[in-house]
Motif scaffolding. Structure first.
Motif: not given
Lengths: 196, 292, 293
Positions: B88-93, B95-97, B178-179, C6, C13, C24-27
């Motif tokens: 999947v599209q890796p959503r770093i935000d 992951i942070w949440e 995914s990552i 993706y 990556l 890692i960081a928030a938006n």
């Protein structure tokens, strides 16, 4: 009517050919719904049929909207408290100011509508054109609408899905591109999936 | 990273080296894998794993299945992984949440600071209201006084509990898996049966296969094979968890993620079920502890 | 096929450092610094300005206009909401949405479609406590409706009936009282309560006319009259009425519930035990009579 229903209940599966031929010859499409379980006697109890009952009750329409002031007069004559109660004594709930829904109607997109003042008064001296103008319902200002939303409880702000509501077409604003919510229907002949 | 590169160069020529860990359209993998197997070892091959709920376009990710019963790596097969979980599209935000939620939702602050009512003293009016030319005061423990009570201080116990919406948590897990797969940190083993209970076995294995110092093993059940349990117990940087313990924070913390075949099946089934629930509406609403 | 987003991200990556807790960081903009209510910015007068009723928390009641006739009292009363507490609501479901549900395999067309099936898709909801009495099938997307189904709804209009019957399907309008609706909309919860299945009540006076009318395909109407009306509608809208008795799915399409029945296959009075997987039926003749009438 009832006899055929009883017959259909008692019959197992296919109808008799003779009856079918008779009906087919009249050009009717012979369609007999097979009741999954015909165990109740609801339809048998009323020999005159439900249709007759309905006709006799037709005059008693509880939701007759032509009634106007006589129904509302008692409400207006009562001693009113027009403050907005944010936390009621008994349940701690927010309470509606009843004057607002008595006079205004909320459309689902947030605006309220009203009658024009004097629409019922001295109509004998008003021209036809003037009377027609007064008959119309008018939008309320957005500032006032916002205030009314604060004066009523959540119930008045939820959409009402009444059937045969005369104001039903006005709850949506699909005509203006700024206020559209639903995606436009696909042109004729185009179907999903759009691309292979 | 550098060690990995060097080791790759040293490998013998015939070794199936060009096998990427993932691919979107690969038709020849089963043959390559079976060829490798026949060449080097005569073991039964896991050639494919039919996805129970495949995507409409038929895409999937493929990953090697390795053995764990010897220190040297041996490819036992190749299986398909569901792309909606492992690609999947890796959503770093997201992951942070998830990481922030995991760190905070358990926190209970037990610090309490006294208010003016709880401070010792301060009941008497310090001096008369008028006549002295001094400021008017009612108590020596009012918040404006030095050593006075705190007006809006921390009041114990306060929790930082909140629930992250179900779909955010799912997204975090999907992104992380995914990552891990993309960065070659995901390994799939057939089982966790090791020959000895010596911790050095696992350490040598990780060293040989270039697994990061910290390894997270995920198994299907919460009962591990005895040898493995004893061996891993004395290694602080190797953790074993059942499938229900899989979480974003642990995946971030541990360098390598090792899943058993049974765990992969379980994860896929469970996640796909939660991603496609018909009653998803109730999970979109605010989480109320009174209606758990 | 062009490289998807993706794919690009995951390929990128592979060359980037390992994703860990430290990178890692928030938006951007997600984490907002809370403005404490102290000093000049955010504090001091806390947005209430100087003096005045606002700063002193001495507000006038909402709508009050310092003595003159306020806006919300100036206009004549209008019976917009007269009888609102009695009027039944039917949240709409368009034919377009129904077609979409069928196309995406949310609904099984090989079995009769009920309110239960529609609610189970997750894309439609009924709140019986808010005076919702069932599903209303609307004519939006009527031109593209292609499915052949046996559907039972609570309210519909003529064009919708025509659209469904044109495709060889059948439609019935049936009434459910609020108690039955609570059972229908949350079947598992109802069955777990251990309550015997209630009998469905007959419609109130103002609804009886609708549900006994064959034009509306009412569940209390005469089936022969419904047959006649099907033909009439076909002629009105100009399509050939498919011969339903020659359809292989005839049995499924003509499956109907008894007027007192709520669930297909279950009768009122029965208790369904989900744990032991058995059904308990009443044996007392008085009870049996009660649930039959």
């Amino acid at each position: 009517m009832l006899r055929s229903l009883v017959n259909s209940c008692l019959r197992v599966g296919v109808s008799s050919r003779a009856l079918q031929d008779n009906v087919v010859s009249h050009g009717y499409n012979f369609f007999k719904p097979q009741l999954a379980r015909c165990f109740s006697t609801v339809l048998l109890q009323n020999p005159n049929g439900f249709g007759n009952e309905a006709s006799s009750l037709r005059n008693i329409n509880m939701l007759d909207n032509s009634l106007r002031l006589p129904v509302l007069a008692p409400l207006l004559l009562q001693q009113q408290s027009r403050t907005v109660t944010k936390f009621s004594l008994g349940r701690g709930k927010r309470q509606t100011v009843k004057s607002v829904p008595a006079r205004f109607y909320r459309l689902d997109w947030g605006i309220w509508i009203r009658r024009i003042a004097g629409a019922h008064k001295k109509l004998w001296k008003k021209s036809m054109k003037r009377r027609m103008r007064l008959e119309r319902h008018v939008l309320v200002n957005s500032t006032r609408s916002y205030m009314f939303d604060k004066m009523v409880s959540k119930y008045w702000r939820t959409p009402k899905h009444w059937v045969d509501d005369p104001y039903a077409p006005y709850h949506k604003r699909e005509d203006y591109f700024c206020t559209r919510k639903e995606p436009r229907p696909l042109p004729a002949g185009v179907t999903f999936p759009l691309e292979k | 990273m550098f060690r990995k590169l060097v080791c790759r160069l040293i490998r013998p020529a015939g070794y199936p080296q060009a096998v990427a860990r993932f691919s979107s359209v690969q038709e020849t993998y089963p043959d390559e894998a079976s060829k490798a197997s026949q060449q080097y070892f005569n073991t039964p091959m896991i050639v494919e794993r039919k996805l129970e709920f495949p995507t409409k376009d038929g895409r999937s990710r493929r990953a090697w299945v390795e053995n764990i019963d010897s220190v040297e790596e041996r490819k036992v097969g190749m299986i398909d992984l569901h792309p909606e979980i492992f690609a999947v599209q890796p959503r770093i935000d997201m992951i942070w949440e998830n990481a922030r939620w995991q760190m905070n939702y358990r926190k209970v602050n037990l610090v309490q600071v006294n208010s003016r009512a709880e401070m010792r003293g301060g009941g008497r009016k310090p001096w008369q209201q008028k006549g002295l030319g001094k400021a008017r005061h009612g108590s020596i423990r009012s918040p404006i006084w030095y050593n006075g009570g705190s007006a809006h201080g921390p009041r114990a116990p306060t929790t930082k509990f909140y629930m992250l919406p179900m779909h955010t948590r799912l997204f975090g897990l999907k992104s992380m898996l995914s990552i891990k797969l993309a960065q070659d940190d995901l390994h799939i083993v057939n089982s966790l049966d090791i020959p000895t209970n010596d911790p050095t076995y696992l350490l040598d294995l990780a060293e040989e296969r270039l697994w990061g110092p910290s390894v997270l093993f995920i198994d299907d059940t919460d009962l591990a094979p005895e040898n493995f349990a004893v061996a891993a117990d004395s290694i602080p940087h190797m953790t074993i968890m059942p499938v229900y313990g899989l979480n974003v924070f642990s995946m971030l913390k541990h360098d390598t993620l090792v899943l058993t075949l049974a765990a992969v099946e379980r994860i896929e089934k469970q996640m796909l079920f939660f991603m496609n629930r018909a009653d998803r509406a109730k999970f979109g609403r605010k989480f109320l502890t009174s209606q758990v | 096929m062009a490289s998807r987003g993706y794919e690009k991200a995951l390929t990128m990556l592979r060359t980037l450092p390992r994703v860990g807790i430290y990178n890692i960081a928030a938006n951007p903009g997600h984490v907002k610094k809370s403005k404490r209510g102290r000093a000049q910015h955010g504090g001091d007068k806390h947005g209430a300005g100087n003096k005045g009723s606002l700063a002193r928390q001495n507000y006038m009641r909402m709508g009050y206009e310092t003595g003159n006739n306020p806006y919300y009292l100036r206009f004549p009363a209008e019976p917009y909401y007269v009888g609102h507490h009695l009027r039944r609501q039917y949240p709409p479901l368009s034919l377009a949405k129904l077609q979409l549900m069928i196309d995406t395999d949310c609904l099984d067309t090989s079995k009769p479609i009920d309110l239960v099936q529609i609610c189970n898709t997750g894309y439609y909801e009924i709140k019986p406590q808010s005076k919702h009495y069932g599903v209303q099938l609307t004519d939006e997307g009527l031109d593209n409706f292609k499915a052949k189904i046996n559907i039972e709804v609570q309210w519909t209009t003529e064009p919708v009936i025509a659209a469904i019957e044109k495709n060889g399907g059948t439609i019935t309008t049936a009434f459910y009282d609020p108690h039955s609706l609570f059972a229908l909309t949350n079947v598992k919860k109802f069955l777990e309560s251990g309550e015997p299945i209630p009998k469905r009540m007959i419609p109130p006076e103002d609804a009886i006319e609708y549900y006994t009318n064959p034009k509306n395909r009412g569940y209390l109407a005469d089936p022969e009259k419904i047959s006649y009306e099907r033909l009439v509608l076909a002629q009105k809208y100009g399509y050939t009425l498919p011969k339903i008795e020659e359809d292989p799915d005839y049995k499924m399409l003509t499956e109907r519930k008894d007027p007192r029945q709520i669930f297909f296959g279950l009768e009122p009075g029965w208790i369904v035990n989900l744990v032991d997987r058995i059904i308990l039926k009443p044996t007392d003749p008085e009870l049996k009579e009660y649930y039959r009438t």
